[in-house]
Motif scaffolding. Structure first.
Motif, PDB file in Angstrom:
ATOM      1  N   VAL A  61       0.842  -1.210   0.000  1.00 40.79           N
ATOM      2  CA  VAL A  61       0.000   0.000   0.000  1.00 40.79           C
ATOM      3  C   VAL A  61       0.868   1.246   0.000  1.00 40.79           C
ATOM      4  N   HIS A  97      -5.001   4.947   5.506  1.00 39.43           N
ATOM      5  CA  HIS A  97      -4.461   3.626   5.836  1.00 39.43           C
ATOM      6  C   HIS A  97      -3.551   3.711   7.060  1.00 39.43           C
ATOM      7  N   LEU A 105      -7.493   1.348  -0.428  1.00 46.06           N
ATOM      8  CA  LEU A 105      -6.286   0.747  -1.008  1.00 46.06           C
ATOM      9  C   LEU A 105      -6.014  -0.623  -0.390  1.00 46.06           C
ATOM     10  N   SER A 106      -6.211  -0.713   0.909  1.00 45.45           N
ATOM     11  CA  SER A 106      -6.009  -1.995   1.592  1.00 45.45           C
ATOM     12  C   SER A 106      -6.960  -3.050   1.047  1.00 45.45           C
TER      13      SER A 106
END
Length: 156
Positions: A61, A97, A105-106
């Motif tokens: 990430v 994140h 994104l995770s």
């Protein structure tokens, strides 16, 4: 064997759909069971070296968001300032994140099968237990019993 991976404090696992977590856990189970069937210390050691080099979710990430952010800045310098939006969005997602431990994104990276550091470490400890690095794993019983004992011991 659903109960071996009890990483309830892992915010990424908590916010990942159960199907993705099960798919990742099944991959680990299959690997540990395969190693338990063959019990070749050199193969286990080679695979452990591979696990040492595996990128975890946080690293993926961070690198992806940073790369998109830099790309946005480069494009902004060539094609106009509107590309700075891309950098801003990437930086914002990276911030989310970092603060929450998960985010869009995770979720995307997780769906691709990328594991958390804790999941990678669990597999490493299970394989080290099979290799004989720890005393708690019984050497009697079949491969399934040994792999189950190794996975449970890795959680302890």
């Amino acid at each position: 064997m659903e109960s071996w991976n009890r990483t309830s404090t892992d915010s990424v696992r908590t916010h990942t759909p159960d199907g993705v977590n099960r798919r990742i856990d099944a991959r680990v189970e299959k690997c540990v069971q395969s190693m338990a069937e063959h019990m070749d210390r050199s193969v286990i050691s080679t695979y452990l070296e591979k696990l040492e080099r595996e990128w975890d979710l946080n690293r993926v990430v961070t690198v992806a968001a940073s790369a998109v952010s830099v790309l946005g800045l480069v494009l902004a310098s060539k094609d106009g300032p509107r590309w700075k939006i891309v950098s801003g969005v990437a930086a914002g997602l990276l911030l989310q994140h970092g603060l929450l431990g998960f985010g869009p994104l995770s979720e995307l990276v997780r769906a691709l099968g990328v594991r958390t550091r804790r999941e990678i470490d669990l597999e490493k400890f299970a394989l080290k237990a099979l290799r004989g690095d720890f005393e708690r794993i019984p050497h009697e019983g079949g491969p399934l019993a040994r792999s189950n004992a190794a996975l449970v011991a890795a959680q302890s």
